[in-house]
Design a protein around this motif. Structure first.
Motif, mmCIF file in Angstrom:
data_model
loop_
_atom_site.group_PDB
_atom_site.id
_atom_site.type_symbol
_atom_site.label_atom_id
_atom_site.label_comp_id
_atom_site.label_asym_id
_atom_site.label_seq_id
_atom_site.Cartn_x
_atom_site.Cartn_y
_atom_site.Cartn_z
ATOM 1 N N LYS A 37 0.850 -1.190 0.000
ATOM 2 C CA LYS A 37 0.000 0.000 0.000
ATOM 3 C C LYS A 37 0.883 1.237 0.000
ATOM 4 O O LYS A 37 1.978 1.228 0.544
ATOM 5 C CB LYS A 37 -0.876 0.050 1.251
ATOM 6 C CG LYS A 37 -1.930 -1.003 1.328
ATOM 7 C CD LYS A 37 -2.764 -0.813 2.575
ATOM 8 C CE LYS A 37 -3.829 -1.881 2.651
ATOM 9 N NZ LYS A 37 -4.691 -1.698 3.822
ATOM 10 N N ASN A 38 0.359 2.286 -0.620
ATOM 11 C CA ASN A 38 1.039 3.569 -0.522
ATOM 12 C C ASN A 38 0.002 4.665 -0.361
ATOM 13 O O ASN A 38 -1.188 4.445 -0.560
ATOM 14 C CB ASN A 38 1.953 3.828 -1.723
ATOM 15 C CG ASN A 38 1.208 4.052 -3.014
ATOM 16 O OD1 ASN A 38 0.213 4.765 -3.062
ATOM 17 N ND2 ASN A 38 1.685 3.457 -4.088
ATOM 18 N N SER A 39 0.468 5.830 0.014
ATOM 19 C CA SER A 39 -0.437 6.972 0.164
ATOM 20 C C SER A 39 -0.062 8.043 -0.849
ATOM 21 O O SER A 39 -0.134 9.231 -0.572
ATOM 22 C CB SER A 39 -0.372 7.520 1.588
ATOM 23 O OG SER A 39 0.959 7.867 1.917
ATOM 24 N N GLY A 40 0.329 7.597 -2.038
ATOM 25 C CA GLY A 40 0.775 8.504 -3.098
ATOM 26 C C GLY A 40 -0.368 9.194 -3.811
ATOM 27 O O GLY A 40 -1.473 9.317 -3.290
ATOM 28 N N THR A 70 -6.159 -1.697 -6.524
ATOM 29 C CA THR A 70 -7.193 -0.691 -6.310
ATOM 30 C C THR A 70 -6.469 0.631 -6.073
ATOM 31 O O THR A 70 -5.384 0.653 -5.496
ATOM 32 C CB THR A 70 -8.098 -1.017 -5.096
ATOM 33 O OG1 THR A 70 -7.287 -1.180 -3.934
ATOM 34 C CG2 THR A 70 -8.902 -2.277 -5.349
ATOM 35 N N SER A 71 -7.066 1.708 -6.533
ATOM 36 C CA SER A 71 -6.422 3.000 -6.387
ATOM 37 C C SER A 71 -7.456 4.110 -6.402
ATOM 38 O O SER A 71 -8.474 4.011 -7.088
ATOM 39 C CB SER A 71 -5.416 3.204 -7.528
ATOM 40 O OG SER A 71 -4.663 4.369 -7.300
ATOM 41 N N LYS A 72 -7.172 5.145 -5.638
ATOM 42 C CA LYS A 72 -8.001 6.346 -5.634
ATOM 43 C C LYS A 72 -7.083 7.542 -5.813
ATOM 44 O O LYS A 72 -6.088 7.685 -5.089
ATOM 45 C CB LYS A 72 -8.778 6.479 -4.328
ATOM 46 C CG LYS A 72 -9.851 5.431 -4.170
ATOM 47 C CD LYS A 72 -10.719 5.719 -2.973
ATOM 48 C CE LYS A 72 -11.789 4.641 -2.889
ATOM 49 N NZ LYS A 72 -12.767 4.932 -1.877
ATOM 50 N N VAL A 73 -7.415 8.371 -6.776
ATOM 51 C CA VAL A 73 -6.619 9.564 -7.039
ATOM 52 C C VAL A 73 -6.576 10.425 -5.781
ATOM 53 O O VAL A 73 -7.595 10.682 -5.151
ATOM 54 C CB VAL A 73 -7.194 10.359 -8.241
ATOM 55 C CG1 VAL A 73 -6.444 11.663 -8.445
ATOM 56 C CG2 VAL A 73 -7.138 9.504 -9.499
ATOM 57 N N GLY A 74 -5.377 10.813 -5.397
ATOM 58 C CA GLY A 74 -5.192 11.629 -4.205
ATOM 59 C C GLY A 74 -5.126 10.848 -2.909
ATOM 60 O O GLY A 74 -4.847 11.408 -1.856
ATOM 61 N N LYS A 75 -5.381 9.543 -2.968
ATOM 62 C CA LYS A 75 -5.398 8.717 -1.746
ATOM 63 C C LYS A 75 -4.333 7.631 -1.750
ATOM 64 O O LYS A 75 -3.910 7.178 -0.703
ATOM 65 C CB LYS A 75 -6.771 8.056 -1.570
ATOM 66 C CG LYS A 75 -7.910 9.024 -1.418
ATOM 67 C CD LYS A 75 -7.857 9.708 -0.073
ATOM 68 C CE LYS A 75 -9.062 10.622 0.084
ATOM 69 N NZ LYS A 75 -9.039 11.338 1.345
ATOM 70 N N GLY A 76 -3.943 7.132 -2.924
ATOM 71 C CA GLY A 76 -2.941 6.083 -2.983
ATOM 72 C C GLY A 76 -3.438 4.824 -3.654
ATOM 73 O O GLY A 76 -4.559 4.771 -4.173
ATOM 74 N N SER A 77 -2.587 3.797 -3.635
ATOM 75 C CA SER A 77 -2.884 2.545 -4.331
ATOM 76 C C SER A 77 -2.591 1.353 -3.433
ATOM 77 O O SER A 77 -1.742 1.424 -2.548
ATOM 78 C CB SER A 77 -2.024 2.425 -5.595
ATOM 79 O OG SER A 77 -2.226 3.523 -6.449
ATOM 80 N N GLN A 80 -6.212 4.876 -16.487
ATOM 81 C CA GLN A 80 -4.822 4.437 -16.461
ATOM 82 C C GLN A 80 -4.673 3.079 -15.778
ATOM 83 O O GLN A 80 -3.813 2.289 -16.147
ATOM 84 C CB GLN A 80 -3.960 5.475 -15.749
ATOM 85 C CG GLN A 80 -3.863 6.780 -16.510
ATOM 86 C CD GLN A 80 -3.194 7.862 -15.702
ATOM 87 O OE1 GLN A 80 -3.353 7.932 -14.487
ATOM 88 N NE2 GLN A 80 -2.441 8.721 -16.367
ATOM 89 N N LEU A 81 -5.515 2.806 -14.804
ATOM 90 C CA LEU A 81 -5.449 1.553 -14.055
ATOM 91 C C LEU A 81 -5.625 0.338 -14.957
ATOM 92 O O LEU A 81 -5.025 -0.703 -14.710
ATOM 93 C CB LEU A 81 -6.516 1.564 -12.958
ATOM 94 C CG LEU A 81 -6.302 0.667 -11.759
ATOM 95 C CD1 LEU A 81 -4.985 0.967 -11.070
ATOM 96 C CD2 LEU A 81 -7.443 0.837 -10.777
ATOM 97 N N THR A 82 -6.389 0.478 -16.029
ATOM 98 C CA THR A 82 -6.602 -0.638 -16.946
ATOM 99 C C THR A 82 -5.366 -0.938 -17.785
ATOM 100 O O THR A 82 -5.293 -1.997 -18.408
ATOM 101 C CB THR A 82 -7.789 -0.370 -17.894
ATOM 102 O OG1 THR A 82 -7.479 0.749 -18.719
ATOM 103 C CG2 THR A 82 -9.074 -0.139 -17.132
#
Length: 75
Positions: A6-9, A57-64, A16-18
């Motif tokens: 996990k990261n908080s990047g 899984t990833s959320k922009v501004g929250k990390g992956s 882009q995830l696809t």
């Protein structure tokens, strides 16, 4: 076996995830000087060869979150 990274990047958007496991694909244009875009493609291929899978899984501004699942083989 399950391995989670996990990261908080800055995160990766759904479009882009696809593409992140496609050879030579690089998500962030700000990093175009670094890397070749092969890392996740290689990880995905190795995990597949061992009968596993990689989920992201990833959320922009929250990390992956990268989740690698590998089967446990008993001898």
């Amino acid at each position: 076996m399950q391995i989670i990274f996990k990261n908080s990047g800055i995160g990766i958007n759904s479009e882009q995830l696809t593409q992140i496991f496609v050879r030579f694909y690089r998500v962030h244009t700000a990093r175009m000087k670094d890397g070749t875009g092969l890392g996740l493609s290689i990880v995905n291929k190795v995990v597949e060869l061992y009968g596993g899978e990689v989920n992201v899984t990833s959320k922009v501004g929250k990390g992956s979150t990268f989740e690698i699942k590998l089967p446990i083989r008993r001898s």
